[in-house]
Enzyme design. Sequence first.
Site, PDB file in Angstrom:
ATOM      1  N   ARG A  60       0.869  -1.122   0.335  1.00  0.00           N
ATOM      2  CA  ARG A  60       0.267  -0.386  -0.155  1.00  0.00           C
ATOM      3  C   ARG A  60       1.176   1.294   0.356  1.00  0.00           C
ATOM      4  NH1 ARG A  60      -2.398  -3.692   3.252  1.00  0.00           N
ATOM      5  NH2 ARG A  60      -1.631  -3.003   5.065  1.00  0.00           N
ATOM      6  N   GLU A  97       4.575  -9.847  15.414  1.00  0.00           N
ATOM      7  CA  GLU A  97       4.478 -10.083  16.457  1.00  0.00           C
ATOM      8  C   GLU A  97       4.511 -11.768  16.252  1.00  0.00           C
ATOM      9  OE1 GLU A  97       0.049  -8.528  17.154  1.00  0.00           O
ATOM     10  OE2 GLU A  97      -0.572  -9.429  18.791  1.00  0.00           O
TER      11      GLU A  97
HETATM   12  P1  AMP Z   1       3.798  -2.012  12.135  1.00  0.00           P
HETATM   13  O1  AMP Z   1       5.548  -2.594  10.847  1.00  0.00           O
HETATM   14  O2  AMP Z   1       4.073  -3.106  13.075  1.00  0.00           O
HETATM   15  O3  AMP Z   1       3.978  -0.764  11.740  1.00  0.00           O
HETATM   16  O4  AMP Z   1       3.170  -2.143  10.813  1.00  0.00           O
HETATM   17  C1  AMP Z   1       3.565  -2.176   9.309  1.00  0.00           C
HETATM   18  C2  AMP Z   1       2.851  -2.525   8.372  1.00  0.00           C
HETATM   19  O5  AMP Z   1       1.821  -3.785   8.415  1.00  0.00           O
HETATM   20  C3  AMP Z   1       2.346  -1.239   7.412  1.00  0.00           C
HETATM   21  O6  AMP Z   1       3.202  -1.930   5.825  1.00  0.00           O
HETATM   22  C4  AMP Z   1       1.072  -1.224   6.889  1.00  0.00           C
HETATM   23  O7  AMP Z   1       0.601  -1.882   5.655  1.00  0.00           O
HETATM   24  C5  AMP Z   1       0.683  -2.819   7.882  1.00  0.00           C
HETATM   25  N1  AMP Z   1      -0.533  -2.176   9.366  1.00  0.00           N
HETATM   26  C6  AMP Z   1       0.095  -3.235  10.908  1.00  0.00           C
HETATM   27  N2  AMP Z   1      -1.153  -2.800  11.170  1.00  0.00           N
HETATM   28  C7  AMP Z   1      -2.128  -2.255  10.772  1.00  0.00           C
HETATM   29  C8  AMP Z   1      -3.257  -2.022  10.213  1.00  0.00           C
HETATM   30  N3  AMP Z   1      -4.087  -1.829  11.837  1.00  0.00           N
HETATM   31  N4  AMP Z   1      -3.996  -1.912   9.357  1.00  0.00           N
HETATM   32  C9  AMP Z   1      -3.639  -1.746   7.926  1.00  0.00           C
HETATM   33  N5  AMP Z   1      -2.452  -2.262   7.923  1.00  0.00           N
HETATM   34  C10 AMP Z   1      -1.840  -1.859   9.119  1.00  0.00           C
END
Ligand code: AMP
Length: 173
Positions: A60, A97
């Site tokens: 995205r 996670e």
């Molecule tokens: P993080 O590495 O935990 O910051 O997660 C970010 C990545 O996971 C990004 O590429 C987001 O597109 C996706 N992502 C994580 N949580 C969500 C969420 N609640 N809704 C949509 N996309 C998410």
Amino acid sequence: MYEDIKRHIRDVKDFPKKGIVFKDITPALADGKCFAEIINIFYEKFKGVHIDKVAAIESRGFLLGAPLAQRLGCGLVLLRKPGKLPYTSYKVSYELEYGSAELEMHVDSVSKDEKILLIDDVLATGGTMEAACKLVKKAGGEVVVCAFLIEIAVCAGRKKLAQYAPVGAFLEY
Ligand code: AMP
């Protein structure tokens, strides 16, 4: 303006797994005015900053990064999931996670000292963006800013990224 964009972001409970509230940006992209407004917000924020390239995170992030790079008059770099890039690539692993993931970038897509704007749709824990920062640094580039449309503040990703670059996020949840 931000409230109107927020109205086009859909919460999908328990996707992709139980307990996660997925921030679905597809309604915002499907509305031409809203999509243009999102790119315009990024453009107005960063048009005065020296940026050589926009580097976007699969998938995205591509949808925001490509039009922003065009508006800024910059090149576009793709940060992809493993095995998708055809040429020699740098690779960085990071923790999720449950389990781990990897992000890759072509070795010649960022040159030494180039100034890079990193972009993705959502900041949660910051693990994905941290891996992106490490890829740019491996190539000798400088991360100027980590840009997001949405920040899920409770996940504290901003803290993790503080050592790399300033975080710019427009919609906080
Ligand atoms: P993080 O590495 O935990 O910051 O997660 C970010 C990545 O996971 C990004 O590429 C987001 O597109 C996706 N992502 C994580 N949580 C969500 C969420 N609640 N809704 C949509 N996309 C998410």
